[in-house]
Design an enzyme around this catalytic site. Sequence first.
Site, PDB file in Angstrom:
ATOM      1  N   THR A  10       0.831  -1.209   0.000  1.00  0.00           N
ATOM      2  CA  THR A  10       0.000   0.000   0.000  1.00  0.00           C
ATOM      3  C   THR A  10       0.865   1.258   0.000  1.00  0.00           C
ATOM      4  OG1 THR A  10      -0.079  -0.102   2.397  1.00  0.00           O
ATOM      5  CG2 THR A  10      -1.901  -1.119   1.226  1.00  0.00           C
ATOM      6  N   SER A  64       6.190   6.667   8.702  1.00  0.00           N
ATOM      7  CA  SER A  64       5.374   6.173   7.604  1.00  0.00           C
ATOM      8  C   SER A  64       5.704   6.973   6.363  1.00  0.00           C
ATOM      9  CB  SER A  64       3.891   6.334   7.941  1.00  0.00           C
ATOM     10  OG  SER A  64       3.566   7.709   7.903  1.00  0.00           O
ATOM     11  N   LYS A  65       4.918   6.708   5.313  1.00  0.00           N
ATOM     12  CA  LYS A  65       5.219   7.393   4.052  1.00  0.00           C
ATOM     13  C   LYS A  65       5.027   8.912   4.180  1.00  0.00           C
ATOM     14  CE  LYS A  65       0.833   5.585   2.556  1.00  0.00           C
ATOM     15  NZ  LYS A  65       0.214   4.445   2.067  1.00  0.00           N
ATOM     16  N   ARG A  66       4.372   9.334   5.262  1.00  0.00           N
ATOM     17  CA  ARG A  66       4.211  10.770   5.460  1.00  0.00           C
ATOM     18  C   ARG A  66       5.547  11.457   5.757  1.00  0.00           C
ATOM     19  NH1 ARG A  66       1.664  12.599   9.594  1.00  0.00           N
ATOM     20  NH2 ARG A  66       2.037  10.751  10.837  1.00  0.00           N
TER      21      ARG A  66
END
Length: 332
Positions: A22, A263-265
């Site tokens: 994801t 996270s991807k943030r």
Amino acid sequence: MPLLANRPCRLGPVGRYAPSPTGKLHLGNARTALLAWLQIRQSQGTFILRMEDLDPARSVSEYALQILEDLRWLGIDWDEGPDVGGPCSPYIQSLRNHLYEQVLSDWVERGLIYPCACSRKDLANLARAPHGPAEEGPPYPGLCRHLSPESWQEKYRKKGQASYRFLAPEGFLTYTDGIYGPFYQDVKAVVGDFVVRRADKVTAYQLAVVVDDALMGVTHVLRGDDLLSSTPRQILLYEALNAPVPRFYHVPLVLGPDGVRLSKRHKGTSLESLRAQGISPEEVTGFLAATAGLLPSPEPISPKDLVSLFSIDKLPRNPFRVTEKDLKLLGL
Ligand code: GLU
């Protein structure tokens, strides 16, 4: 059940890394993968890579390919997986639905699960109740379980689809985590009867992960401690399958400088962008090893050279917070 009779017989421990495609692999996921790999490589076991792509709305095949590439770049290999095959093929969850369905129909027959036609509105109303951990929502109070067959039919006719819920037993479930130590949870009080197949027929993570780990003969589950509170539910499902329960090791997560789970943030922490900046896999591994207490400070090292230094006892019991200085060290 006959399904389990086909489990491969392997010598030594069996571990796995089970990413969901994801997003891109970032330092936090890479650390979990590295630790799970080190544990199994140190004990000369079998390491499995399984792609958990059940949620069609969130899974992207490009990410799946990228994750495999990034892990290889880092120096992590696997004995069985989507690209190399193995005795438990396929290693991609979206291709294993027939297995989950077999388990579900067996459990319907045994009365372990029941259909639920509660609407989002029914459940949203419940969201106002003041119990349950924030991320899970309040426990499901068993609305559909207590309806007469006629009322249930009426409710189902209106909604047109139903999920399946697993009947949570009364009382506390206890297990000893390899890192966290003793963990207790009253599943019924915390989550209630929980969903094992969503109303849109997508198998729930809780069911798929247990069926796969059981069928693949996984003995060691090392993963992020955000899944600690899912483990009692999963133990109930192992018991329903009559399958041995693996040893669980929940590793405290890596937090960004803002104190939020990495996270991807957090820009620039994906392996892809580290690689693009010319950071070597050994530098990434050394950094991760230091965050996990396996090295006193971040020195470049390959995963292979780290195997002999791995020990569960060295792993921190608290989350590791990456500082701005750490990120600078990695050129971010
Ligand atoms: N696929 C899950 C995730 O990426 C992990 C499952 C597990 O390790 O049990 O969050």
